[in-house]
Design an enzyme around this catalytic site. Structure first.
Site, PDB file in Angstrom:
ATOM      1  CB  THR A 125      -1.229   0.066   1.371  1.00  0.00           C
ATOM      2  OG1 THR A 125      -1.656  -1.260   1.010  1.00  0.00           O
ATOM      3  CG2 THR A 125      -1.763   1.347   1.362  1.00  0.00           C
ATOM      4  NE  ARG A 173       8.585 -12.506   7.741  1.00  0.00           N
ATOM      5  CZ  ARG A 173       7.181 -11.942   7.512  1.00  0.00           C
ATOM      6  NH1 ARG A 173       6.856 -10.899   8.217  1.00  0.00           N
ATOM      7  NH2 ARG A 173       6.425 -12.535   6.965  1.00  0.00           N
ATOM      8  CE  LYS A 192       2.398  -4.140   9.510  1.00  0.00           C
ATOM      9  NZ  LYS A 192       3.426  -5.302   9.237  1.00  0.00           N
TER      10      LYS A 192
END
Ligand code: URA
Length: 442
Positions: A125, A173, A192
């Protein structure tokens, strides 16, 4: 630095061999990574060990806790109203967040949305939003709070202030093939989101070949793990399983996806994007106790999309974060690729499948995604699909339009479309329902 009292290689070996780590070992290793005593090399080895052997409930809770506490936890600040957010486990063509944050704000919710960059084959996003000229997603928490108080929604990236450990692990990652791990996705998302100080959270858990966890059983397990982490921490979480066996909407690529989100906010856009946005905002409103029933939520969402309220809220958020769009211009003032090429069907038949993973990976070599974390993305490039699975086509009909910055992009894009959009006698398999099922705490 002394004091963490873990020997990293011993902890890694323990996890590699399938052992369960004590809370002290988990905390010690993660805190040592935070303060720099443990580097990316050892952390990457640990992540790979978790990828293969998973985490137990206690280990997962400790990981969420350390990640959450690695930065600030937001409070209500000057905002009034239910604080609700939505997060997706990652998909291709998934621009729902850009529709949802202003739509939910328009319906009375406060949406402090912290999003990610592209990860693996999935778009991010943040990268999409940053294709809006001038828009900033890296803003200090006090400015974020001011935007929230005045507009009702704000969209930022992982920062040094909120869950910074997620930002670092997410990046690591991405480049070490350790994204598709149930506990690592759970810890990343829940840490988060818990740091946002929410009253309610809706998770869009993707299912199908374009999702990180492709099988429905795995997606169910992921949904349950995240709902349970929320329940143990007093946060009401609803998970909606939705289809990612094909891309969402018609566009894949940053600026193209923002354009499609703006069309949806203006009451148009593709039907699946609108339907999923309406469904998810109805769930957000239920979890924030803004609606009495899903039907009320859906009705009010449709009114806000068709009546211009959601779009106006979006433009206010864009302006408050430094961006500008010009809706009177073709393409709304978003960056546009200089080159386009239409790719046509070579035979008559049925569009038998559209592989989201192939399109998601396909954008990367055209410059629309990353192979290293420090790379910039070209917001202009991508694909605009002209067909859906099940459509009948004749030889010569356009399947997709490629948007490229250079001739090479068109060459790459043509190969990608030929591979991703298949034409045959019949569809490969029945498409999944767009909204498959929901899961919430008991
Ligand atoms: N979204 C996140 O925020 N984290 C993940 O690990 C996957 C998707």
């Amino acid at each position: 630095m002394r004091g963490h009292r873990v020997i990293p290689q011993q902890v890694i070996a323990n996890k590699r061999d399938g052992g369960a780590l004590t809370p002290g070992q988990m905390r010690g290793l993660l805190n040592a990574y935070l303060d720099g005593t443990v580097g990316d090399d050892q952390m990457a080895a640990f992540l790979m060990a978790v990828y293969f052997n998973g985490l137990g409930v206690e280990e997962l809770d400790v990981m969420v806790d350390v990640m959450l506490r690695s930065g600030d936890v937001l409070d209500r600040g000057m905002t009034e109203g239910p604080r609700v957010d939505k997060h997706s486990t990652g998909g291709v063509g998934d621009k729902v967040s850009i529709v949802l944050a202003p739509l939910a704000a328009e319906l009375g919710m406060i949406v402090p949305m912290m999003s990610g960059r592209s990860l693996g084959h999935t778009g991010g996003t943040l990268d999409k939003l940053e294709s809006i000229p001038g828009l900033r997603t890296r803003i200090p928490v006090d400015r974020f709070n001011r935007v929230l108080a005045s507009v009702g929604c704000a969209m930022i990236g992982q920062t040094d202030e909120i869950a910074p450990l997620d930002r670092r692990l997410y990046a690591l990652r991405d480049v070490t093939a350790t994204v598709p791990s149930l506990p690592l996705i759970t810890a990343s998302i829940m840490s988060k989101k818990l740091a946002e100080g929410l009253d309610g959270l809706v998770l869009d858990v993707k299912v199908g070949r374009g999702a990180f966890l492709t099988r429905i059983a795995e997606s169910r397990e992921l949904a349950r793990a995240m709902v349970d982490v929320g329940a143990r921490r007093g946060l009401a979480v609803t998970a909606v399983l939705s289809a990612m066996d094909r891309p969402l909407g018609r566009t894949v690529g940053n600026a193209l996806e923002v354009r499609e989100a703006v069309e949806c906010l203006s009451g148009g856009g593709p039907g699946d994007l609108r339907e999923l946005s309406v469904e998810l905002v109805a769930e957000m409103g239920l979890s924030g106790k803004v609606f009495n029933s899903p039907d009320e939520g859906r009705r009010r969402a449709e009114q806000a999309l068709d009546g211009g309220g959601a779009l106006e809220r979006f433009l206010r958020m864009v302006a408050a974060q430094g961006g500008s769009l010009d809706l009177s211009r073709t393409g709304f003032g978003l960056p546009r690729a200089p080159l386009t090429r239409a790719v046509a069907a070579r035979r008559d038949g049925i569009v038998s499948g559209i592989n989201p993973r192939a399109l998601g990976y396909g954008v990367i070599p055209m410059g629309g995604g990353r192979t290293r974390q420090d790379q910039d993305v070209d917001p202009r490039v991508g694909f605009e699909l002209q067909v859906r699975t099940g459509d009948a086509v004749s030889a010569g009909d356009v399947l997709a339009v490629i948007h490229g910055a250079e001739d090479d992009d068109l060459v790459i894009g043509t190969r990608v479309v030929a591979d991703a959009v298949t034409v045959a006698e019949a569809v490969e398999s029945d498409p999944l329902p767009l909204v498959i099922e929901r899961a919430a705490a008991d």
